[in-house]
Every structure is written in C-alpha cells, then in structure tokens.
Design a protein around this motif. Sequence first.
Motif, mmCIF file in Angstrom:
data_model
loop_
_atom_site.group_PDB
_atom_site.id
_atom_site.type_symbol
_atom_site.label_atom_id
_atom_site.label_comp_id
_atom_site.label_asym_id
_atom_site.label_seq_id
_atom_site.Cartn_x
_atom_site.Cartn_y
_atom_site.Cartn_z
ATOM 1 N N ALA A 26 -2.566 11.278 -6.591
ATOM 2 C CA ALA A 26 -3.850 10.651 -7.457
ATOM 3 C C ALA A 26 -3.323 10.425 -8.857
ATOM 4 N N ALA A 50 -1.920 15.470 -2.511
ATOM 5 C CA ALA A 50 -2.940 14.516 -2.896
ATOM 6 C C ALA A 50 -3.093 14.557 -4.409
ATOM 7 N N ARG A 51 -2.584 15.660 -5.020
ATOM 8 C CA ARG A 51 -2.648 15.804 -6.549
ATOM 9 C C ARG A 51 -1.780 14.513 -7.151
ATOM 10 N N GLY A 92 0.696 4.212 -3.127
ATOM 11 C CA GLY A 92 0.350 5.398 -2.793
ATOM 12 C C GLY A 92 -0.878 5.257 -2.108
ATOM 13 N N LEU A 93 -1.098 4.228 -1.434
ATOM 14 C CA LEU A 93 -2.646 3.958 -0.832
ATOM 15 C C LEU A 93 -2.295 4.457 0.741
ATOM 16 N N ARG A 94 -1.418 4.856 1.080
ATOM 17 C CA ARG A 94 -0.889 4.893 2.539
ATOM 18 C C ARG A 94 0.178 6.050 2.583
ATOM 19 N N SER A 95 0.622 6.918 3.337
ATOM 20 C CA SER A 95 1.453 7.941 3.514
ATOM 21 C C SER A 95 2.586 7.491 3.911
ATOM 22 N N ARG A 152 -1.527 7.248 -9.013
ATOM 23 C CA ARG A 152 -2.238 6.077 -9.000
ATOM 24 C C ARG A 152 -2.983 5.773 -10.145
ATOM 25 N N ARG A 153 -3.000 6.622 -11.121
ATOM 26 C CA ARG A 153 -3.556 6.396 -12.502
ATOM 27 C C ARG A 153 -2.722 5.722 -13.503
ATOM 28 N N PHE A 164 -4.521 -1.827 -9.126
ATOM 29 C CA PHE A 164 -4.686 -2.708 -8.099
ATOM 30 C C PHE A 164 -5.574 -3.663 -8.309
ATOM 31 N N THR A 192 0.595 -1.292 -0.135
ATOM 32 C CA THR A 192 -0.041 -0.053 -0.030
ATOM 33 C C THR A 192 1.023 1.143 0.010
#
Lengths: 389, 223
Positions: B81, B77-78, B56-59, B84-85, B89, B52
């Motif tokens: 995101a 956050a930007r 990038g699902l967890r800092s 993640r694109r 997953f 994770t």
Amino acid sequence: MIALATRLLGRLPIGWLQLAHRRGRFLAAILGVGFANLLVFMQLGFMGALTSTVGLPYAALDADILIQAPDANTLTDGSPLPRQRMLDALAVPGVIAAAPVFMGKLEWRSADGSARSLDVMGVDPRLPSLRALEGRREVLTLPGAAFIDRATRNVPPEVFAALDAGTPQRFEFQGRGLTLHGSFTIGGSFSGDGWLVMSDQSFVSLFRNRSLHAPNLVLVRAAPGKDAAALAARINAVLPSADAVARPLATALARDTAFQTTQRPVGIIFGMGVLMGALVGLIIVYQVLSSDVADHLREYATMKAMGYRQGFFLGIIMEQAVVLASLGFIPGSVMAYGLYALLTAVTGIDVLMPPERLLGVLAGTVVMCVASGALATRRLARADPAELF
Amino acid sequence: MEPAITVRALDHHFGEGEARRQVLFGVEFDIARGALVVLMGASGSGKTTLLTLLGGLRSVQAGSVRVLGREMAGASARVLAEARRRMGFIFQAHNLHESLTAVQNVRLALDVHGAVPEAEAAAARALSLVGLEDRLHYHPARLSGGQKQRVAVARALAGSPEIIFADEPTAALDAENGLAVVALLKRLGAARGTTTLMVTHDNRVLDLADRILTMRDGRLMPA
C-alpha cells in the motif's frame, strides 16, 4: 453538508456519496433496513405485550405479599390452600390485613354464539382485595352479583353503557344467572378475554366443587414501612411449607412472567420470533451492504491501487452502515408505532413501545449493520486489486 | 543511482492444477529514473500482467521486482500500500468513481497521503493541467470518453508520483485525443522527473518514447 462531513471524517464522505448517487437503490436499502427493524419491533411487541398482560391482575390486587400453594406457577393455576393459612399469616407481627381470593374460569356464551373466556375472582366483600372495588364492594354481598372487567373483549358496548347508567344486567353464565352491577378495569391476557369479580359465596355456588375453606390466594398487607421480603420470610417461617408459600407481590409477578415467557408455548414462540426477527433483519442488512460492496468492487480496487488500505474501505462501509441504520430506523419505528396501535385496537391487549426498546433496536441495528459491513469487505481484503478490475 | 525499476528472473502463472499456464518467462530489465518507456506486444503477450506486478496490484510469484528501491516480491499488504502511494496508475478503462465528481475523483489520489490542506484546490489545479477546469463538478456519467481519460490522467498525476504506470491510456480515445494525452504525460513527466511505463498498441506514440520494450509470448524480446 458535504464540506462539513469532509471536515468531520477527515476525508470525502465517500460512503454517503455512493449511497446518494443512486437514489432508487438508496431508498430500497433504507426500506429494507426499516423492514428488518419492523420485524424485530413486532416480535418484541408481542413479547412485551405478553409480559405486560401478566402484570395487569397483580397491579389490581391490594396486597404487598401473596400466599399461594407451592405448585402455583401463575396467579390462577395454583391448588387451593387451607383458609387457616390466612389466619396463620395474620398472627405474624407486621401483617395488618389478609384476604382470601378464589380463582376460576368460565365461558360466557351468548345466544348469538359469541363467547368470551373469563377469569373469575371470588373475594370476601367485607375485606379489601381489589383496589378498583373500594367503596362499592358491599354490592357483591347480593347473591349472584358481579362486576365485569371493562376491557373484556367482545362484549357489546351497550352492556357497559347500561352499567354506567346504573342499570344492572342479568346474564346466563354456564347455566347460572349472574347480575352485573358495574365494571372495573384489569385487561385481557393471552389466555383470557377479561375478568369477572364476585363474592366468595357467589363463587362457591357457581363453582360447585370449590369450598369456602380453600381459596387459591391469600392477599397480605404489611404495616406501613415494613419490608415485604423480610415479612414474607417471617410468614414462611410459620406456614407449613407443604401447602403454602408467601412471596412479595413483585417476586410473585417476576416468577409468573418468567414462567409464562419461558415455559408456556406462547412465550417460547414469541421468544423464537424475536430471534428469527433479528436473524432475518441481519440477513436483509447483510444483503444490502454486501451487494453495495460488490457493486463498487471495481472502484474500491482502483482506490486500493492508489494505496488505500483495508481500514479505509472498512470506514466507508461503516459510514454506510451508520447512515442506513439511522435512516432505516425512522420508517421502521414509525411503522411499528402504527402496527402497535392497530394490534392494541384489535386485540384489546396493550402493545406499547417502551423507550428502552427504541434505543435497543437502534443500537442493535447499528451493530448488525457494522458487523455485516465488516463481513462484506472480507473479499476486498483478500484479493489483489488486479483481480477485481 | 539505483534504477526506478529492476526486474530479475520474473515468472508468472495463471490458474491452478491442469489449467495452470505460464504467462511470463524469466523477464529481466531495468528502467532508469525519469525515462518514458513504452511496452509493446500483441495482446496476450503478458504486458498487462507485467505492469500489474510492477505496480503491486498483483502478488509476485517467482523472481524479483524492485520498484523505487523496494522489493515487491513477498511484501506485506502495508508495504504494498505504501509503495502504491508513490505510483500513479492510468487504466485501460478510466476506472473513475461514478459517485464522485471529477474534482472529488482527483482528490482521492491526494487524500491517500493523509489530510492535505487545500486538497480541493490542488485537485482543481491538476484538472486544469489537463484542460478540464470547466468540468470540475461533473460526474463521470456527464463526461465524454476523452474527458474521463483526462480526469484519470489528472488523478494519476495529482499525487506527484515517482512512477506512472499507464495501461493503454489511449485505447478509449480517438487518435487526436490519444496523442494529446500521451504528450501531456511526457511533458508533465519531464517537468517533474517522473518515470513512466506505458503499455500501448499505438504506433504514433513511439516517437515520444525514450525506450521501447517488446514482449512476445511472455518473454521480453532483445532490443
């Protein structure tokens, strides 16, 4: 339909699909929003009824300007003023007529114990004062003759049937005999059940402490085309301000309405009711939307993991907010129409739905839904997706 | 060429105060582009946490995580995101959206890149790659566990990601289906040059891996 929504939104209508997927919940949410609407409509209805009943007697008066004592807050509560003020007003250029009106209150009790609280107007039968009486005010010159408000609550219908058939009806009012010769219509209010009109002579013999020399109101009519506000200012210039004030009819009504809605307990209670209704509505709407967000947190987290950003989720919630606000409005307003009609029938007070109230409540609901939705997504914005699975 | 993933001095803690507990200790490794890497280890060894963090699902709390040339530690956050694109997953539980049909679920992964013409057709193609062309308009509730996991695979692949993170994608599947899903990932990954990092307990999958990383008590074991 989904294809159309997809084209319009530029994405799948996920909010709609989520709502429609669980029919039972969707229905419950719509009814919840509808109930919130109904709450606000009812409180606004009470408030609106108060405002409109205040205006009823004003509309019946054949006057452009009212002269009252300075202590008057409503049409009926002012001190008597010298009859001379009527003559003072008549001397002002632009005034074409003036008439005195006496205001009193009496309880009309029947042998069976039923009672009505009546507002009584004493008028000079030689002068026009109530539009509804034109053409028959000479009847009032008979001693003890009166007309009764047809909208008076709690009056047996046979009374009006007999009056319509031309048979005068004699009744005891606080130990004095009065003869009803006919009816007219003003309508009851929150403080009275209806109106009784009689001559000034009959009035002072009924209210022994009142004098023909001291009416409560002077009705003034302006020459055609005269501006009432300017004329009222000119009348005030000649009247002693200590015992009389002239105001255009609309201004007097606005003052009365403001007084009754903000100074009288009933107005304050209804005002609080509107606030509480809006607050309870807000809570219901927030509950509906935030529990929907909580239910889909896992799915939103998955979408967040795909790279969707907060604005996207906000869009979904807004979509749901608008759908719920508009669909909930339908049962809410239909139920409100029904209850308004019921209240009107039961109380004799017209509880009406002005179009701007419909629009206002709809707009307010959309705003509340959108604000609640934005509030409900805060948790999603803060959390890492991994914490939401 | 820069590796797909570079991890340096990665520590991670869970909890606060007294309950604070370290779950990752100085983890370091690189993963080359196009590789299929299997991450093994007992449950509680920190595999899912590592995955994770990479995704990038967890800092990231301490250390450096570079994925596709981008630092994830302290990213906004930007940036997260956007990162993640470029990833796909596959979760332990399929995590399909229950209100959406199979093809709509897959479309979600395409729509994130903006309005794509023929998105529906592309989503349908991704589903036919996993053998679900006859289940396009089924809601997840009407699909079997294996079918749901295959929809999740199609969804992860549909956006043509550069990296796929899979957390026990075979856990909910029987042996045959599990192997089929991994074989599919391997085949599609090889065809597109996709890097794949997969957490699994399933030993039969190991033959398909280019490389195996093993975690124990929050530390990466020497190969």
